[in-house]
Scaffold this motif. Structure first.
Motif, short mmCIF file in Angstrom:
data_model
loop_
_atom_site.label_atom_id
_atom_site.label_comp_id
_atom_site.label_asym_id
_atom_site.label_seq_id
_atom_site.Cartn_x
_atom_site.Cartn_y
_atom_site.Cartn_z
N LEU A 1 8.10 3.93 -5.97
CA LEU A 1 7.43 3.78 -4.67
C LEU A 1 6.71 2.44 -4.59
N ALA A 2 6.02 2.07 -5.66
CA ALA A 2 5.32 0.78 -5.68
C ALA A 2 6.32 -0.37 -5.52
N LEU B 1 -1.49 4.16 -7.55
CA LEU B 1 -0.63 3.55 -6.54
C LEU B 1 -1.46 2.94 -5.41
N LEU B 2 -2.47 3.67 -4.98
CA LEU B 2 -3.30 3.19 -3.88
C LEU B 2 -4.20 2.03 -4.29
N GLN B 3 -4.51 1.91 -5.56
CA GLN B 3 -5.27 0.75 -6.03
C GLN B 3 -4.40 -0.50 -6.01
N ARG C 1 2.73 10.57 -14.43
CA ARG C 1 2.48 9.28 -15.08
C ARG C 1 2.66 8.18 -14.05
N VAL C 2 2.01 7.06 -14.27
CA VAL C 2 2.15 5.92 -13.36
C VAL C 2 3.62 5.53 -13.23
N GLU C 3 4.37 5.67 -14.31
CA GLU C 3 5.79 5.34 -14.27
C GLU C 3 6.55 6.20 -13.26
N ASP C 4 6.04 7.41 -13.01
CA ASP C 4 6.70 8.31 -12.07
C ASP C 4 6.67 7.79 -10.64
N ILE C 5 5.66 6.98 -10.32
CA ILE C 5 5.55 6.45 -8.96
C ILE C 5 5.92 4.98 -8.87
N GLU C 6 6.38 4.41 -9.96
CA GLU C 6 6.71 2.98 -9.95
C GLU C 6 7.78 2.66 -8.91
N ARG D 1 8.80 -4.89 -2.51
CA ARG D 1 10.05 -5.46 -1.99
C ARG D 1 9.94 -5.73 -0.49
N GLN D 2 9.39 -4.77 0.25
CA GLN D 2 9.26 -4.93 1.71
C GLN D 2 8.23 -5.99 2.07
N ASP D 3 7.17 -6.09 1.28
CA ASP D 3 6.11 -7.04 1.59
C ASP D 3 6.40 -8.45 1.11
N ALA D 4 7.43 -8.61 0.32
CA ALA D 4 7.76 -9.95 -0.21
C ALA D 4 8.38 -10.85 0.84
#
Length: 110
Positions: free
Chosen positions: A101-102, A46-48, A94-99, A107-110
């Motif tokens: 949050l990503a 997530l941080l990457q 899994r990466v899917e677990d934090i998707e 959405r906010q940065d768009a």
């Protein structure tokens, strides 16, 4: 700021976090917790994707910050934006677990 492998020596107060600006990833756990260790690659992923401060707070008996955020299981990863909780994930493996949050950050940065 990138991934932080170590827990902070002195955690900030809830008031300090509430007054924060921008995105921040707050992670509650313990260095001896196997679930916390297993979640680290997911947190790193997530941080990457999204450059934001990462704060690891050791939680446990007598630790008030975890109670302020109603943390019940470790690790609990909380996404803050301008001091307000936007989402949380408990025990991501899994990466899917934090998707989710990503997606909030995108959405906010768009």
């Amino acid at each position: 700021m990138a991934y932080t492998p170590d827990y902070v020596d002195t955690p900030p107060s809830r008031a300090e976090l509430d007054a924060g600006s921008g995105w921040q990833l707050l992670e509650f756990g313990a260095p001896w917790c196997p679930h916390c260790s297993a979640a680290q690659p997911v947190v790193q992923a997530l941080l990457q994707q999204h450059d934001m401060p990462h704060l690891k707070v050791e939680d446990g008996k007598g630790r008030l910050l975890g109670r302020a955020y109603q943390v019940k299981l470790w690790p609990t990863v909380i996404l803050l934006h301008n001091g307000e909780e936007q989402g949380r994930v408990v025990r991501p493996l899994r990466v899917e677990d934090i998707e989710a949050l990503a997606a909030l950050v995108r959405r906010q940065d768009a």
